[in-house]
Scaffold this motif. Structure first.
Motif, PDB file in Angstrom:
ATOM      1  N   UNK A 140       0.818  -1.212   0.000  1.00  0.00           N
ATOM      2  CA  UNK A 140       0.000   0.000   0.000  1.00  0.00           C
ATOM      3  C   UNK A 140       0.857   1.270   0.000  1.00  0.00           C
ATOM      4  N   UNK A 141       2.169   1.125   0.093  1.00  0.00           N
ATOM      5  CA  UNK A 141       3.076   2.259  -0.084  1.00  0.00           C
ATOM      6  C   UNK A 141       3.522   2.392  -1.541  1.00  0.00           C
ATOM      7  N   UNK A 142       2.995   1.542  -2.418  1.00  0.00           N
ATOM      8  CA  UNK A 142       3.319   1.580  -3.844  1.00  0.00           C
ATOM      9  C   UNK A 142       2.077   2.067  -4.585  1.00  0.00           C
ATOM     10  N   UNK A 143       2.115   3.286  -5.089  1.00  0.00           N
ATOM     11  CA  UNK A 143       0.906   3.907  -5.616  1.00  0.00           C
ATOM     12  C   UNK A 143       0.376   3.265  -6.902  1.00  0.00           C
ATOM     13  N   UNK A 144       1.223   2.807  -7.839  1.00  0.00           N
ATOM     14  CA  UNK A 144       0.665   2.071  -8.978  1.00  0.00           C
ATOM     15  C   UNK A 144      -0.117   0.827  -8.543  1.00  0.00           C
ATOM     16  N   UNK A 145       0.381   0.142  -7.506  1.00  0.00           N
ATOM     17  CA  UNK A 145      -0.344  -1.007  -6.979  1.00  0.00           C
ATOM     18  C   UNK A 145      -1.679  -0.577  -6.388  1.00  0.00           C
ATOM     19  N   UNK A 146      -1.686   0.512  -5.652  1.00  0.00           N
ATOM     20  CA  UNK A 146      -2.921   0.991  -5.023  1.00  0.00           C
ATOM     21  C   UNK A 146      -3.969   1.318  -6.089  1.00  0.00           C
ATOM     22  N   UNK A 147      -3.543   1.877  -7.216  1.00  0.00           N
ATOM     23  CA  UNK A 147      -4.490   2.164  -8.297  1.00  0.00           C
ATOM     24  C   UNK A 147      -5.107   0.875  -8.828  1.00  0.00           C
ATOM     25  N   UNK A 148      -4.314  -0.168  -8.951  1.00  0.00           N
ATOM     26  CA  UNK A 148      -4.852  -1.446  -9.427  1.00  0.00           C
ATOM     27  C   UNK A 148      -5.797  -2.060  -8.399  1.00  0.00           C
TER      28      UNK A 148
END
Length: 307
Positions: A140-148
């Motif tokens: 959850x500290x990785x913003x591209x992952x959070x978008x997915x």
């Protein structure tokens, strides 16, 4: 790491909704519910990080229960209870982190007697173990992952409530647009401070640090021991403290939720050397939503690096 005493966690009580499309949902274990709430999609999230995302995307069409919502609780050591089991048995959508972070969710799902749509954040991220065999599960500290993850939440809610699928999709887009300023802040850090070294106490903020082009100078044995609750060897501790006494790093990014004797020594050494300490947490600070929380984290890091 020392484990705090297990506590019962009431479901997350939602705050003011960010979207004009719908109001926020709320959860409660007892008491009468209005027809609107009764019809809401029941969602269970392992932590309030994912619970907040579900609320922003689901608006008034969801009823969210976040199992862990106390910033003083270490999710790694959480012991689930019957209230959690009951919530999971009624959930249509379950959001877990995965990667060994919140295994209690999978254990309870096996005996829940239900088949909710399960979103595993680590699986969504596509992150894998490093060459050294370690997976940084704090995705959850990785913003591209959070978008997915936001897209997956919208899709799962749309499956549970097809009539409101378009609303969930639009709310996810609004949430994802809120991530863009965060990525621009990381890019600015990379431009202004790329290649500079920082220290950490745990891998929690590493995705943000890497996106900012920074180098983690912490001995891996130190951060791994802290994360796993093990002892730090005298040599490893000495090497870690030397980062501060020798002014080899620009900041210490410190996980406030798993402090102990070794991490306190690191924090004290940094402060004595005049090196800024940037506190981070694994769950939402009181009164913060995800986007506000991450904005504060990045701003604090940028401010520390500028000193």
């Amino acid at each position: 790491m020392p484990a705090p005493s297990p506590r019962l966690f009431a479901p997350l009580i939602t705050g003011t909704c960010l979207f004009l499309l719908a109001g926020c949902g709320a959860s409660s274990d007892t008491g009468a519910r209005s027809p609107a709430v009764a019809a809401a999609v029941p969602v269970v999230a392992s932590t309030d990080v994912y619970g907040d995302m579900a609320e922003r995307i689901g608006g008034g069409k969801v009823q969210v229960t976040s199992i862990i919502s106390d910033p003083d609780q270490d999710p790694h050591s959480y012991e689930a209870n019957t209230r959690n089991q009951l919530a999971l048995s009624k959930a249509r959508v379950v959001i877990e982190n995965g990667g060994g972070y919140d295994d209690f969710v999978d254990r309870m799902l096996k005996s829940a007697g239900s088949s909710p749509e399960v979103i595993n954040a680590v699986d969504v991220s596509g992150k894998t173990a490093t060459a050294g065999g370690e997976l940084n599960e704090h995705v959850w500290y990785d913003f591209p992952t959070v978008a997915r993850i936001a897209d997956r939440i919208a899709a799962a809610l749309g499956k549970a409530d097809p009539g409101d699928a378009a609303t969930f999709t639009e709310n996810a887009k609004v949430f994802e647009r809120g991530l863009q300023p965060l990525e621009r802040k990381e890019a600015r850090i990379k431009t202004e401070h790329g290649g500079e070294a920082v220290a950490i106490t745990e891998p929690v903020p590493l995705y943000m640090i890497e996106a900012g082009g920074l180098t983690n100078a912490t001995p891996e044995a130190f951060s791994e021991a802290v994360e796993e609750g093990g002892d730090v060897s005298p040599r490893t501790l000495q090497d870690t403290l030397a980062l501060f006494t020798g002014k080899k790093v620009k900041a210490l990014v410190y996980n406030e939720q798993t402090s102990g004797p070794q991490t306190e020594k690191a924090k004290q050494a940094a402060r004595t050397a005049g090196i800024p300490v940037v506190p981070v947490t694994e769950t939402l600070p009181q009164g913060k939503d995800y986007l506000g929380w991450m904005t504060a984290n990045i701003d604090a890091l940028a401010s520390a690096l500028a000193k």
